[in-house]
Scaffold this motif. Structure first.
Motif, mmCIF file in Angstrom:
data_model
loop_
_atom_site.group_PDB
_atom_site.id
_atom_site.type_symbol
_atom_site.label_atom_id
_atom_site.label_comp_id
_atom_site.label_asym_id
_atom_site.label_seq_id
_atom_site.Cartn_x
_atom_site.Cartn_y
_atom_site.Cartn_z
ATOM 1 N N GLU A 190 0.810 -1.216 0.000
ATOM 2 C CA GLU A 190 0.000 0.000 0.000
ATOM 3 C C GLU A 190 0.844 1.266 0.000
ATOM 4 O OE1 GLU A 190 -2.693 -0.135 3.253
ATOM 5 O OE2 GLU A 190 -3.872 -1.793 2.446
ATOM 6 N N CYS A 208 4.591 -0.455 -10.039
ATOM 7 C CA CYS A 208 3.275 -1.050 -10.191
ATOM 8 C C CYS A 208 2.765 -1.553 -8.849
ATOM 9 C CB CYS A 208 3.321 -2.207 -11.201
ATOM 10 S SG CYS A 208 4.529 -3.479 -10.772
ATOM 11 N N GLY A 209 1.472 -1.696 -8.746
ATOM 12 C CA GLY A 209 0.864 -2.204 -7.523
ATOM 13 C C GLY A 209 -0.643 -2.097 -7.600
ATOM 14 N N LEU A 212 -1.678 -0.249 -4.371
ATOM 15 C CA LEU A 212 -0.816 0.812 -3.867
ATOM 16 C C LEU A 212 -1.605 2.115 -3.720
ATOM 17 C CD1 LEU A 212 2.259 1.065 -3.164
ATOM 18 C CD2 LEU A 212 2.499 2.234 -5.353
ATOM 19 N N LYS A 213 -1.560 2.709 -2.502
ATOM 20 C CA LYS A 213 -2.320 3.921 -2.216
ATOM 21 C C LYS A 213 -1.439 5.159 -2.090
ATOM 22 C CE LYS A 213 -6.044 1.526 0.255
ATOM 23 N NZ LYS A 213 -6.768 1.409 1.549
ATOM 24 N N LEU A 215 2.480 6.798 -2.774
ATOM 25 C CA LEU A 215 3.760 6.676 -3.458
ATOM 26 C C LEU A 215 4.555 7.961 -3.271
ATOM 27 C CD1 LEU A 215 5.809 5.427 -5.428
ATOM 28 C CD2 LEU A 215 4.430 6.354 -7.313
ATOM 29 N N ILE A 230 4.264 4.468 -14.243
ATOM 30 C CA ILE A 230 3.548 4.263 -12.985
ATOM 31 C C ILE A 230 2.209 3.614 -13.287
ATOM 32 C CG2 ILE A 230 2.552 5.396 -10.960
ATOM 33 C CD1 ILE A 230 4.663 7.572 -11.257
ATOM 34 N N ASP A 231 2.051 2.391 -12.810
ATOM 35 C CA ASP A 231 0.825 1.619 -13.025
ATOM 36 C C ASP A 231 0.222 1.289 -11.666
ATOM 37 O OD1 ASP A 231 -1.212 -0.001 -13.871
ATOM 38 O OD2 ASP A 231 0.068 -1.638 -14.583
ATOM 39 N N THR A 232 -0.508 2.257 -11.096
ATOM 40 C CA THR A 232 -1.057 2.123 -9.742
ATOM 41 C C THR A 232 -2.511 2.607 -9.743
ATOM 42 O OG1 THR A 232 -0.116 4.298 -9.258
ATOM 43 C CG2 THR A 232 1.174 2.384 -8.606
ATOM 44 N N ARG A 234 -5.054 2.316 -7.879
ATOM 45 C CA ARG A 234 -5.728 2.713 -6.631
ATOM 46 C C ARG A 234 -4.993 3.840 -5.903
ATOM 47 N NH1 ARG A 234 -10.727 0.807 -6.458
ATOM 48 N NH2 ARG A 234 -10.669 1.240 -4.236
ATOM 49 N N LEU A 235 -4.053 4.491 -6.559
ATOM 50 C CA LEU A 235 -3.226 5.496 -5.894
ATOM 51 C C LEU A 235 -4.052 6.688 -5.416
ATOM 52 C CD1 LEU A 235 -0.154 5.751 -5.321
ATOM 53 C CD2 LEU A 235 -0.046 7.330 -7.248
ATOM 54 N N LEU A 256 -5.328 7.488 -12.887
ATOM 55 C CA LEU A 256 -5.373 7.541 -11.422
ATOM 56 C C LEU A 256 -6.688 8.140 -10.918
ATOM 57 C CD1 LEU A 256 -1.738 8.830 -10.731
ATOM 58 C CD2 LEU A 256 -2.523 6.481 -11.019
#
Length: 465
Positions: A190, A208-209, A212-213, A215, A230-232, A234-235, A256
């Motif tokens: 996360e 990536c994640g 992941l909330k 960064l 950047i492949d997130t 739920r950021l 995002l």
């Protein structure tokens, strides 16, 4: 001695704390730093095994380097009963070269006790090597923070199935590409922090994640060309920094949709950061809270001075803008931001309205004509915070414009810097203060620390501890 005094004396002689169950006493001791907790051993034999059972171990050799530090750690770690688990293990070594072999044993011992959190910092001359064997032992670890002189070797098939928080701070990492491979095997991660690391090889970083909330990523790439993806999806919180002298691309695979807070901090030594900054702003223009440090503001301002034709993105969801002013601040930059942020509610100037070096850089054209007043001033902007107010003419002109056109304003806080209460600017502020009816103007002396803390706070801060 009367009866009341005898009763009080009897009560004082009873050690009720020692009668508490072990689990409760250990929970109390765990709230203390380890050394004060250890000192409770002198109370009685009853307390000695309690200290040895502490779930959180925090060791630093800053004051007690050498053999004394080794003995201290061994006493509470290496001699600890095998069936006692450790919840948190923190180790700060400023003289790790002196007991490098012992450090490896300490780390492996802690990892073998169903460890949940590990924080390591090394300030020695040579790097401590965090190898695959340590990653393989992190089966129970949920928080892993590595800082300082640590060489991180990331190989294939490293899986951290329980890891929620991962931090690399000023460490050396085997390659950019290895980070992406590691993150693919952190399914519940996360929080991720990567700050000012040294990279041995590579030119492509994939972050990536799926969950992941938060960064926080600060990259240094003076010479090489770096591509960051950047492949997130739920950021929510993003702090992205880049210190560059080469070409850098920072791209988001998705837009995002859950992003709420962002800080963009780009340093540019070769004049190539303009495209990067505008590209980032366009990709996150749906953010609610945005912070722009002075380095980023300088890049944006130079783009104006170079007659660049960059389309300023709209920020329809932006409710709070934190912007730092420096000597290169262009007079129309803030106006463009406000014109494109119709729903802005809060505006903050953490470094004041003028550069601390060049007050004359502040332009009086910051004021607005009646035909071009930003929509947010009359409809949504409620609060403005200004620090380090010097009282020069252009600062006062800006405040007067705010109060004149900001019909939605409810609170303006100004921190005075080196301004005498007898100064003309101070009196003008007091006059404005007395004339306002719907908006409260608060004038804060720089020394009024308590008052200042109530009206100013950091917008973005990721607490990984």
């Amino acid at each position: 001695m009367n009866s009341t005094s005898k009763k009080l004396a009897n009560i004082c002689e009873v050690d009720r704390i020692s009668d508490l169950p072990d689990s409760l006493l250990i929970a109390i001791l765990a709230l203390l730093p380890i050394k004060p907790a250890v000192r409770t051993c002198i109370l009685s034999k009853r307390w000695r095994p309690l200290c040895e059972s502490l779930p959180n171990l925090d060791f630093t050799d800053g004051r007690n380097p050498g053999i004394h530090f080794i003995d201290f750690v061994d006493k509470f770690l290496m001699r600890r009963p095998n069936n006692l688990k450790i919840a948190k293990f923190l180790l700060e070594c400023y003289r790790g070269d002196y007991y490098r072999d012992r450090v490896n044993e300490w780390i492996m011992n802690a990892l073998g006790r169903d460890l949940k959190e590990m924080h390591l910092f090394f300030g020695s001359q040579t790097c401590m090597n965090w190898s695959k064997i340590y990653f393989d032992m992190c089966t129970s670890v949920e928080v892993l923070l590595l800082s300082g002189k640590i060489s991180v070797e990331i190989r294939e098939n490293v899986t951290l199935s329980r890891l929620r928080v991962l931090g690399f701070d000023h460490v050396t990492i085997s390659s950019y590409e290895s980070i992406g491979k590691l993150l693919l095997n952190c399914p519940v991660l996360e929080d991720l922090i990567i700050v000012d690391c040294e990279w041995l090889t590579g030119n492509s970083l994939s972050i990536c994640g799926p969950v992941l909330k938060r960064l926080s990523c600060c990259l240094i790439s003076y010479d090489e060309v770096l591509r960051t993806l950047i492949d997130t999806p739920r950021l929510e919180n993003l702090k992205i920094g880049c210190y560059t002298g080469g070409d850098n691309d920072i791209l988001f695979k998705l837009n995002l949709p859950f992003l709420k807070i962002a800080e963009i901090d780009i340093w540019d030594e070769m004049g190539k950061g303009v495209d990067c900054v505008f590209g980032l702003l366009k990709q996150i223009n749906h953010v609610k809270i945005l912070t722009l440090p002075d380095s980023t503001v300088e890049i944006l301002s130079l783009a104006y001075d170079d007659n660049g034709h960059y389309e300023f993105p709209p920020f329809h969801n932006l409710t709070e803008l934190v912007i730092n002013v420096n000597e290169c601040f262009h007079e129309t930059l803030l106006d463009d931001f406000l014109q494109n942020s119709p729903n802005l509610e809060s505006l903050k100037f953490p470094q004041g309205l003028v550069s601390s070096c060049f007050h004359e850089s502040f332009r009086s054209s910051w004021g607005w004509s009646q035909s071009r007043v930003p929509k947010c001033l009359s409809t949504h902007l409620k609060t403005v915070y200004i620090r380090t107010f010097h009282g020069i003419y252009d600062e006062l002109a800006f405040v007067k414009c705010l109060l004149a056109y900001g019909s939605a304003l409810r609170y303006v806080a100004i921190e005075i810097s080196n301004l005498s209460i007898d100064a003309e600017a101070w009196q003008e502020l007091l006059n404005l203060q007395s004339e306002l009816t719907t908006c409260k103007l608060k004038i804060i002396d720089k020394n009024e620390t308590c008052s200042l803390l109530l009206v100013y706070h950091k917008v973005y801060e990721v607490n990984f501890l």
